[in-house]
Design a protein around this motif. Structure first.
Motif, mmCIF file in Angstrom:
data_model
loop_
_atom_site.group_PDB
_atom_site.id
_atom_site.type_symbol
_atom_site.label_atom_id
_atom_site.label_comp_id
_atom_site.label_asym_id
_atom_site.label_seq_id
_atom_site.Cartn_x
_atom_site.Cartn_y
_atom_site.Cartn_z
ATOM 1 N N PRO A 1 3.781 -1.326 39.343
ATOM 2 C CA PRO A 1 3.934 -0.675 38.038
ATOM 3 C C PRO A 1 2.951 0.482 37.644
ATOM 4 C CG PRO A 1 4.508 -2.754 37.857
ATOM 5 C CD PRO A 1 3.946 -2.783 39.380
ATOM 6 N N GLU A 2 1.772 0.238 38.074
ATOM 7 C CA GLU A 2 0.571 1.137 37.851
ATOM 8 C C GLU A 2 0.583 2.555 38.809
ATOM 9 O OE1 GLU A 2 -1.232 -3.092 37.402
ATOM 10 O OE2 GLU A 2 0.172 -2.016 38.612
ATOM 11 N N GLN A 3 1.339 2.232 40.036
ATOM 12 C CA GLN A 3 1.403 3.329 40.869
ATOM 13 C C GLN A 3 2.665 4.225 40.140
ATOM 14 O OE1 GLN A 3 1.899 1.087 44.393
ATOM 15 N NE2 GLN A 3 -0.136 1.536 45.182
ATOM 16 N N LEU A 4 3.710 3.455 39.817
ATOM 17 C CA LEU A 4 4.892 4.297 39.446
ATOM 18 C C LEU A 4 4.541 5.155 38.286
ATOM 19 C CD1 LEU A 4 7.315 1.225 39.628
ATOM 20 C CD2 LEU A 4 7.549 3.262 40.726
ATOM 21 N N ALA A 5 3.637 4.708 37.246
ATOM 22 C CA ALA A 5 3.088 5.603 36.084
ATOM 23 C C ALA A 5 2.295 6.675 36.658
ATOM 24 C CB ALA A 5 2.237 4.510 35.267
ATOM 25 N N PHE B 1 10.349 6.840 46.107
ATOM 26 C CA PHE B 1 9.208 6.191 45.873
ATOM 27 C C PHE B 1 9.338 4.629 45.379
ATOM 28 C CE2 PHE B 1 5.214 5.379 43.235
ATOM 29 C CZ PHE B 1 4.471 5.832 44.303
ATOM 30 N N CYS B 2 8.206 3.983 46.211
ATOM 31 C CA CYS B 2 8.197 2.620 45.809
ATOM 32 C C CYS B 2 6.678 2.283 45.396
ATOM 33 C CB CYS B 2 8.625 1.751 47.004
ATOM 34 S SG CYS B 2 8.527 0.021 47.011
ATOM 35 N N GLY B 3 6.430 1.398 44.277
ATOM 36 C CA GLY B 3 4.927 1.267 44.186
ATOM 37 C C GLY B 3 4.865 -0.100 42.995
ATOM 38 N N VAL C 1 11.672 2.491 42.931
ATOM 39 C CA VAL C 1 11.817 1.285 42.729
ATOM 40 C C VAL C 1 10.411 0.469 42.668
ATOM 41 C CG1 VAL C 1 14.018 0.660 43.654
ATOM 42 C CG2 VAL C 1 12.004 0.726 45.496
ATOM 43 N N GLN C 2 10.158 -0.823 42.213
ATOM 44 C CA GLN C 2 9.122 -1.443 42.099
ATOM 45 C C GLN C 2 8.756 -2.053 43.713
ATOM 46 O OE1 GLN C 2 8.535 -4.303 38.961
ATOM 47 N NE2 GLN C 2 6.545 -5.251 39.715
ATOM 48 N N GLU C 3 7.462 -2.308 43.998
ATOM 49 C CA GLU C 3 7.451 -2.739 45.482
ATOM 50 C C GLU C 3 7.289 -4.276 45.538
ATOM 51 O OE1 GLU C 3 4.656 -4.206 46.945
ATOM 52 O OE2 GLU C 3 3.514 -4.017 45.249
ATOM 53 N N SER C 4 7.951 -4.669 46.435
ATOM 54 C CA SER C 4 8.071 -6.146 46.371
ATOM 55 C C SER C 4 7.244 -7.064 46.009
ATOM 56 C CB SER C 4 8.730 -6.812 47.752
ATOM 57 O OG SER C 4 9.828 -5.862 48.180
ATOM 58 N N MET D 1 16.325 -7.051 42.852
ATOM 59 C CA MET D 1 16.956 -6.251 42.641
ATOM 60 C C MET D 1 16.555 -4.755 42.995
ATOM 61 S SD MET D 1 17.624 -4.860 38.558
ATOM 62 C CE MET D 1 18.278 -6.422 37.982
ATOM 63 N N PRO D 2 15.201 -4.600 43.022
ATOM 64 C CA PRO D 2 14.746 -3.481 43.613
ATOM 65 C C PRO D 2 14.765 -3.435 45.112
ATOM 66 C CG PRO D 2 12.826 -4.885 42.828
ATOM 67 C CD PRO D 2 14.011 -5.303 42.294
ATOM 68 N N ASP D 3 14.565 -4.298 45.696
ATOM 69 C CA ASP D 3 15.097 -4.306 47.132
ATOM 70 C C ASP D 3 16.459 -4.039 47.564
ATOM 71 O OD1 ASP D 3 12.721 -5.462 47.638
ATOM 72 O OD2 ASP D 3 12.896 -7.315 48.174
ATOM 73 N N SER D 4 17.516 -4.598 46.798
ATOM 74 C CA SER D 4 18.898 -4.315 46.918
ATOM 75 C C SER D 4 18.917 -2.527 46.797
ATOM 76 C CB SER D 4 19.530 -4.689 45.920
ATOM 77 O OG SER D 4 19.620 -6.277 46.054
ATOM 78 N N VAL D 5 18.517 -2.137 45.700
ATOM 79 C CA VAL D 5 18.611 -0.526 45.415
ATOM 80 C C VAL D 5 17.849 0.150 46.796
ATOM 81 C CG1 VAL D 5 17.771 1.294 44.117
ATOM 82 C CG2 VAL D 5 18.698 -0.931 43.057
ATOM 83 N N ALA D 6 16.742 -0.381 47.098
ATOM 84 C CA ALA D 6 15.940 0.332 48.304
ATOM 85 C C ALA D 6 17.044 0.071 49.349
ATOM 86 C CB ALA D 6 14.773 -0.330 48.597
#
Length: 350
Positions: free
Chosen positions: A324-328, A320-322, A297-300, A308-313
């Motif tokens: 967009p750059e960290q996710l890449a 992993f949470c980060g 998920v993308q971090e808050s 949306m990402p908070d609900s999945v988390a």
């Protein structure tokens, strides 16, 4: 819903504190302002009746509050929803289904609630994009994917409000040649998909293309799921339209995309949930995690809207949470580690 000033105002009345808190959290997730939250006695003692667009009333025993209903009817002409289901434990599948049911009831009275990226927002994203964004080189240990080769591994990118900017940043930070394909499920007005495809495909190595009948996802693809009708993969892994509308309030349904793609790819299907309102993805993501998929998920703080990402988390299924750059960077890292492991296994078996 154009923005903050246009948000409907909701009043919440319950004699159970926990229920009030959960109703307040759920309505906020769908972009509503709560102008009152309290028990019946507090409302009846309020000096000025709150100006709400809708009232939500849920009582443990209606007989304990005989004058509440007359008080509401005398002071407001807006809709009043009685007898809502008790909210289950947050983070459970039942809780997210309860939220979906609540959303359906709210939208019956208030109309469409989820705020989506506008055409102007997308065009501004295109205008602000650098002419030639720098992207990292493909690591030495990753063998570049053969152009046009069918993807053996697929990542689903799910997003809503704020998603296009986040997904563009993610794609712009990936090196060319990764042996992976993407399926992009974005809540958006169907009239703006051409703009979305142009904006996200203009500078990145990974360019958007619309889903079409019989197509198999290739390495380097970002296949955009249509808004209007549900798509799945057949036994050969080719995209096919079902003819049905997406289940749930918004299309494409991210939950259904996750289930449909995982039905073919199994544990070779993974997901990243980016910025967005609501909780789409929170029901299917734990199921995919149980199959062996990665759920990120993308971090808050980097989200336009983190519901949306908070609900999945909140389901506890994320690995992993980060940003967009960290996710890449993390995606490149795990692909490199996988390639190193495969090379080591080849040497050991030689």
């Amino acid at each position: 819903m154009a923005g903050q000033s246009a948000r409907p105002r909701v009043g919440i009345v319950s004699d159970v504190v926990l229920q009030r808190h959960r109703l307040q959290a759920a309505t906020a997730k769908f972009g509503l302002d709560v102008c009152f939250s309290g028990d019946p006695d507090r409302l009846q003692g309020y000096p000025e009746f709150p100006d709400a667009s809708l009232w939500l009333v849920t009582l443990e025993d209606e007989a304990d509050h005989p004058v509440l209903f007359d008080h509401l009817l005398e002071n407001t002409e807006v809709p009043v929803l009685f007898g809502l289901d008790e909210a289950p434990r947050p983070g459970s599948t039942e809780y997210f289904r309860w939220e979906r049911r609540l959303l359906g009831k709210l939208e019956q009275q208030l109309g469409h609630l989820e705020e989506l990226d506008s055409k102007a927002t997308l065009e501004q994203l295109e205008e602000d994009a650098p002419a030639v964004p720098s992207s990292p080189d493909l690591p030495h240990w990753i063998t570049p994917a053969v152009p046009g080769s069918v993807a053996e591994e697929v990542w689903i990118l799910g997003a809503s409000l704020g998603g296009p900017a986040a997904v563009k940043t993610f794609l712009d930070h990936l090196p060319a040649g990764l042996p992976v394909g993407f399926i992009y499920a974005q809540h958006i007005d169907g009239n703006f998909t051409d703009v979305l495809a142009r904006v996200l495909g203009r500078h990145a190595h990974y360019q958007l293309k619309r889903a079409h009948e019989g197509y198999r996802v290739k390495n380097g693809d970002v296949v955009l799921m249509p808004v209007e009708h549900e798509w799945k993969l057949n036994e050969q892994g080719a995209l096919t339209e079902t003819g049905n509308t997406w289940p749930g309030p918004y299309g494409p349904s991210i939950d259904q995309v996750l289930l449909n793609v995982a039905d073919h790819y199994g544990q070779r299907c993974h997901a990243i949930l980016f910025s967005g309102m609501g909780n789409d993805g929170a029901i299917a993501a734990p199921l995919l995690k149980a199959y062996g998929s990665r759920i990120w998920v993308q971090e808050s703080t980097s989200c336009g809207n983190s519901s949306m990402p908070d609900s999945v988390a909140a389901t506890g299924c994320t690995g992993f949470c980060g940003s967009p750059e960290q996710l890449a960077r993390e995606l490149v890292k795990i692909i490199e580690e996988s390639c190193l492991l495969k090379n080591r296994q080849k040497r050991d078996s030689a």
